[in-house]
Motif scaffolding. Structure first.
Motif, PDB file in Angstrom:
ATOM      1  N   MET A   1       0.838  -1.178   0.000  1.00  0.00           N
ATOM      2  CA  MET A   1       0.000   0.000   0.000  1.00  0.00           C
ATOM      3  C   MET A   1       0.884   1.244   0.000  1.00  0.00           C
ATOM      4  N   VAL A  54      -4.343   6.524   1.623  1.00  0.00           N
ATOM      5  CA  VAL A  54      -3.667   5.232   1.495  1.00  0.00           C
ATOM      6  C   VAL A  54      -4.356   4.493   0.359  1.00  0.00           C
ATOM      7  N   ASP A  56      -4.556   1.064  -2.020  1.00  0.00           N
ATOM      8  CA  ASP A  56      -4.273  -0.368  -2.116  1.00  0.00           C
ATOM      9  C   ASP A  56      -4.668  -0.777  -3.529  1.00  0.00           C
ATOM     10  N   ALA A  61      -7.885   2.878   0.696  1.00  0.00           N
ATOM     11  CA  ALA A  61      -8.049   2.096   1.919  1.00  0.00           C
ATOM     12  C   ALA A  61      -8.258   2.957   3.159  1.00  0.00           C
ATOM     13  N   VAL A  92     -10.619   4.598   8.116  1.00  0.00           N
ATOM     14  CA  VAL A  92     -10.243   3.397   7.370  1.00  0.00           C
ATOM     15  C   VAL A  92     -11.501   2.849   6.705  1.00  0.00           C
ATOM     16  N   HIS A  96     -11.114  -2.482   4.526  1.00  0.00           N
ATOM     17  CA  HIS A  96      -9.752  -2.681   5.019  1.00  0.00           C
ATOM     18  C   HIS A  96      -9.683  -2.699   6.543  1.00  0.00           C
ATOM     19  N   GLN A  99      -7.127  -4.777   9.962  1.00  0.00           N
ATOM     20  CA  GLN A  99      -5.733  -4.993   9.559  1.00  0.00           C
ATOM     21  C   GLN A  99      -4.775  -4.057  10.288  1.00  0.00           C
ATOM     22  N   LEU A 101      -4.654  -0.977  10.054  1.00  0.00           N
ATOM     23  CA  LEU A 101      -4.217   0.078   9.147  1.00  0.00           C
ATOM     24  C   LEU A 101      -4.234   1.432   9.857  1.00  0.00           C
ATOM     25  N   ARG A 104      -1.059   1.671  11.816  1.00  0.00           N
ATOM     26  CA  ARG A 104       0.062   1.917  10.908  1.00  0.00           C
ATOM     27  C   ARG A 104       0.083   3.377  10.464  1.00  0.00           C
ATOM     28  N   HIS A 174       5.730   1.007   9.782  1.00  0.00           N
ATOM     29  CA  HIS A 174       4.345   1.160   9.326  1.00  0.00           C
ATOM     30  C   HIS A 174       4.087   0.405   8.031  1.00  0.00           C
ATOM     31  N   LEU A 176       4.095   1.305   4.954  1.00  0.00           N
ATOM     32  CA  LEU A 176       3.469   2.024   3.855  1.00  0.00           C
ATOM     33  C   LEU A 176       4.552   2.610   2.960  1.00  0.00           C
TER      34      LEU A 176
END
Length: 194
Positions: A1, A54, A56, A61, A92, A96, A99, A101, A104, A174, A176
């Motif tokens: 991502m 973000v 994906d 995401a 988020v 997604h 996870q 996220l 992160r 993270h 990313l």
């Protein structure tokens, strides 16, 4: 991502994200984000380069906003002298969820804030959303205080006044891929190279 700056073409997606999140939050029993966010205000924040997306693949995401200015009436004069970055609108996509996220993204924001010269990553969360508050505590934030007065409408009750902070720190964990624009220094006028 990958994470990158939002563009004005992301505005509809960001407004839909907020609406999706508001529906999910209602299902959890909280009144958070029930009022639509002004599109013109969000567009101005995008144009300032403070909104990040973000991606994906073709899907969006998540999103986070990271700014160097605090909302009026939340932080003390002494706290405002400490170099800080402020996060808000962390969202988020339900596709997604589960996870970490969001965690992160908090680590990414802490790293970006560290590189800008900030010593604190700060936020204000919904005062009645104890699950969200617990989430931030689990991710290393410390509760500072809760501000309940001085809201945006006639100085009335404040709905997002649960204040928390954590020290900034470098982090590559993270995971990313960072395609965001340059990091602007809080302590000088030069951009900081990554």
């Amino acid at each position: 991502m990958i994470i990158e700056n939002a563009t004005p073409t992301d505005l509809p997606k960001l407004l839909a994200f907020r609406q999706e999140a508001a529906g999910w939050l209602t299902g959890l029993g909280t009144d958070q984000w029930q009022r639509p966010y002004p599109a013109d205000k969000l567009l101005a924040t995008i144009q300032e380069g403070a909104v990040f997306m973000v991606r994906d693949g073709a899907a969006t995401a998540a999103t986070i906003t990271l700014i160097p200015e605090a909302e009026d009436g939340l932080w003390s004069e002494r706290e405002l002298t400490e170099p800080s970055m402020f996060i808000n609108k962390l969202t988020v996509a339900r596709t997604h969820a589960g996870q970490d996220l969001g965690g992160r993204l908090l680590d990414w924001a802490g790293d970006r804030a560290f590189r800008s010269g900030a010593m604190w990553l700060r936020l204000d969360a919904w005062t009645t959303n104890s699950k969200l508050q617990s989430y931030y505590l689990r991710h290393g934030f410390s509760h500072v205080r809760t501000v309940t007065e001085g809201g945006a409408v006639n100085g009335g009750p404040r709905v997002s006044g649960w204040l928390a902070q954590r020290p900034t720190a470098p982090s590559g964990a993270h995971g990313l891929t960072d395609h965001a624009g340059p990091i602007h220094s809080l302590v000088g006028s030069a951009d900081i190279n990554r």
